[in-house]
Design a protein around this motif. Structure first.
Motif, PDB file in Angstrom:
ATOM      1  N   CYS A 102     -34.701 -11.102  -9.132  1.00  8.82           N
ATOM      2  CA  CYS A 102     -33.566 -10.175  -9.093  1.00  8.82           C
ATOM      3  C   CYS A 102     -33.278  -9.682  -7.672  1.00  8.82           C
ATOM      4  N   GLY A 103     -32.039  -9.329  -7.462  1.00  5.52           N
ATOM      5  CA  GLY A 103     -31.633  -8.783  -6.173  1.00  5.52           C
ATOM      6  C   GLY A 103     -32.209  -7.414  -5.896  1.00  5.52           C
ATOM      7  N   PHE A 104     -32.558  -6.675  -6.954  1.00  4.94           N
ATOM      8  CA  PHE A 104     -33.098  -5.327  -6.811  1.00  4.94           C
ATOM      9  C   PHE A 104     -34.224  -5.151  -7.825  1.00  4.94           C
ATOM     10  N   ALA A 105     -35.430  -4.896  -7.345  1.00  6.35           N
ATOM     11  CA  ALA A 105     -36.596  -4.714  -8.206  1.00  6.35           C
ATOM     12  C   ALA A 105     -37.135  -3.301  -8.034  1.00  6.35           C
ATOM     13  N   ALA A 106     -37.316  -2.612  -9.165  1.00  6.81           N
ATOM     14  CA  ALA A 106     -37.793  -1.228  -9.147  1.00  6.81           C
ATOM     15  C   ALA A 106     -39.009  -1.099 -10.054  1.00  6.81           C
ATOM     16  N   ALA A 107     -39.789  -0.044  -9.817  1.00  7.34           N
ATOM     17  CA  ALA A 107     -40.980   0.200 -10.616  1.00  7.34           C
ATOM     18  C   ALA A 107     -41.193   1.706 -10.768  1.00  7.34           C
ATOM     19  N   PRO A 108     -41.771   2.135 -11.893  1.00 12.77           N
ATOM     20  CA  PRO A 108     -42.176   3.529 -12.020  1.00 12.77           C
ATOM     21  C   PRO A 108     -43.407   3.787 -11.157  1.00 12.77           C
ATOM     22  N   ALA A 109     -43.660   5.046 -10.876  1.00 17.88           N
ATOM     23  CA  ALA A 109     -44.760   5.417  -9.977  1.00 17.88           C
ATOM     24  C   ALA A 109     -46.120   4.907 -10.448  1.00 17.88           C
ATOM     25  N   ASN A 110     -46.310   4.812 -11.761  1.00 14.92           N
ATOM     26  CA  ASN A 110     -47.614   4.417 -12.292  1.00 14.92           C
ATOM     27  C   ASN A 110     -47.696   2.939 -12.654  1.00 14.92           C
ATOM     28  N   ALA A 111     -46.825   2.121 -12.084  1.00 23.00           N
ATOM     29  CA  ALA A 111     -46.886   0.681 -12.323  1.00 23.00           C
ATOM     30  C   ALA A 111     -48.172   0.104 -11.732  1.00 23.00           C
ATOM     31  N   HIS A 112     -48.506  -1.088 -12.176  1.00 19.84           N
ATOM     32  CA  HIS A 112     -49.678  -1.783 -11.644  1.00 19.84           C
ATOM     33  C   HIS A 112     -49.507  -1.971 -10.132  1.00 19.84           C
ATOM     34  N   PRO A 113     -50.584  -1.855  -9.355  1.00 18.28           N
ATOM     35  CA  PRO A 113     -50.482  -1.984  -7.893  1.00 18.28           C
ATOM     36  C   PRO A 113     -49.784  -3.263  -7.421  1.00 18.28           C
ATOM     37  N   ASP A 114     -49.978  -4.378  -8.109  1.00 20.31           N
ATOM     38  CA  ASP A 114     -49.314  -5.611  -7.703  1.00 20.31           C
ATOM     39  C   ASP A 114     -47.799  -5.533  -7.890  1.00 20.31           C
ATOM     40  N   VAL A 115     -47.359  -4.780  -8.874  1.00 24.42           N
ATOM     41  CA  VAL A 115     -45.928  -4.576  -9.094  1.00 24.42           C
ATOM     42  C   VAL A 115     -45.378  -3.622  -8.033  1.00 24.42           C
ATOM     43  N   LEU A 116     -46.105  -2.549  -7.774  1.00 26.40           N
ATOM     44  CA  LEU A 116     -45.669  -1.583  -6.751  1.00 26.40           C
ATOM     45  C   LEU A 116     -45.497  -2.269  -5.396  1.00 26.40           C
ATOM     46  N   GLU A 117     -46.395  -3.170  -5.091  1.00 27.23           N
ATOM     47  CA  GLU A 117     -46.374  -3.882  -3.811  1.00 27.23           C
ATOM     48  C   GLU A 117     -45.145  -4.777  -3.665  1.00 27.23           C
ATOM     49  N   ARG A 118     -44.618  -5.265  -4.783  1.00 24.37           N
ATOM     50  CA  ARG A 118     -43.511  -6.218  -4.745  1.00 24.37           C
ATOM     51  C   ARG A 118     -42.145  -5.599  -5.052  1.00 24.37           C
ATOM     52  N   ALA A 119     -42.119  -4.349  -5.472  1.00 23.71           N
ATOM     53  CA  ALA A 119     -40.861  -3.670  -5.803  1.00 23.71           C
ATOM     54  C   ALA A 119     -40.101  -3.314  -4.527  1.00 23.71           C
ATOM     55  N   ASP A 154     -43.250  -2.713 -14.932  1.00 22.43           N
ATOM     56  CA  ASP A 154     -44.464  -1.996 -14.555  1.00 22.43           C
ATOM     57  C   ASP A 154     -45.735  -2.840 -14.523  1.00 22.43           C
ATOM     58  N   ASP A 155     -45.674  -4.094 -15.009  1.00 25.94           N
ATOM     59  CA  ASP A 155     -46.913  -4.855 -15.084  1.00 25.94           C
ATOM     60  C   ASP A 155     -46.649  -6.342 -14.824  1.00 25.94           C
ATOM     61  N   TRP A 156     -47.702  -7.119 -14.769  1.00 28.30           N
ATOM     62  CA  TRP A 156     -47.606  -8.531 -14.421  1.00 28.30           C
ATOM     63  C   TRP A 156     -46.548  -9.317 -15.200  1.00 28.30           C
TER      64      TRP A 156
END
Length: 183
Positions: free
Chosen positions: A125-142, A114-116
């Motif tokens: 990783c071959g598959f990257a996931a994030a929760p809805a409230n992750a940091h915007p930079d994480v959401l962008e890369r998931a 969820d964060d930097w």
């Protein structure tokens, strides 16, 4: 639940080891401290059951977290998560150790963060996931983002996605619905 994009589902089919951060993923990220300085965390039972379902489907699970907490060790033991890395300053080092320990390739790993501090491993990783409230930079890369927030079902969403992508969800659900012998 977020609608998985075809690429995210394709990536989820290769997951043999799913790795989770704790604060902001397995919990809502809030930290409560007792008067004696002990940390308290709240875990979601749906998320925990999702981790158990991964294990039942033959998918290994791990935790890599920057904080050290006895309650995380207790929760990992309860969920039978055998790969637990706590107090990790550089998650890349723990990830490399985990790959060596399990014989898994980075492409066969999923990671939910969820964060930097999670980004360096997520990007390997071959598959990257994030929760809805992750940091915007994480959401962008998931590759995939849950509709739920961390600690509120995001882990269960990603486990369901992986199980569906790998064609294991329906059998696990049918087994859960089947009457038990002797009833």
């Amino acid at each position: 639940m977020a609608v998985p994009q075809p690429e995210a589902s394709a990536r989820a089919t290769r997951v043999r080891l799913m790795i989770f951060d704790v604060d902001g993923v397995l919990t809502d990220g809030g930290l409560m401290f007792t008067g004696s300085g002990d940390t308290m965390k709240v875990f979601n039972s749906l998320d925990g059951h999702g981790a158990k379902l991964l294990r039942e489907a033959g998918i290994d699970t791990a935790i890599i977290t920057g904080r050290r907490s006895e309650i995380v060790a207790v929760r990992a033991k309860e969920l039978r998560i055998t790969h637990l890395y706590q107090g990790v300053e550089d998650k890349r080092v723990a990830f490399a150790q985990l790959l060596a320990e399990t014989g898994t390739t980075a492409d066969e790993c999923g990671y939910m963060g969820d964060d930097w501090p999670d980004l360096a491993v997520m990007l390997q990783c071959g598959f990257a996931a994030a929760p809805a409230n992750a940091h915007p930079d994480v959401l962008e890369r998931a590759h995939w983002v849950a509709s739920a927030r961390g600690g509120h079902g995001a882990v269960r969403e990603v486990t369901d996605l992986i199980l569906r992508a790998q064609g294991r969800y329906d059998a696990l659900l049918a087994a859960a619905c089947a009457p038990h012998a002797g009833q």
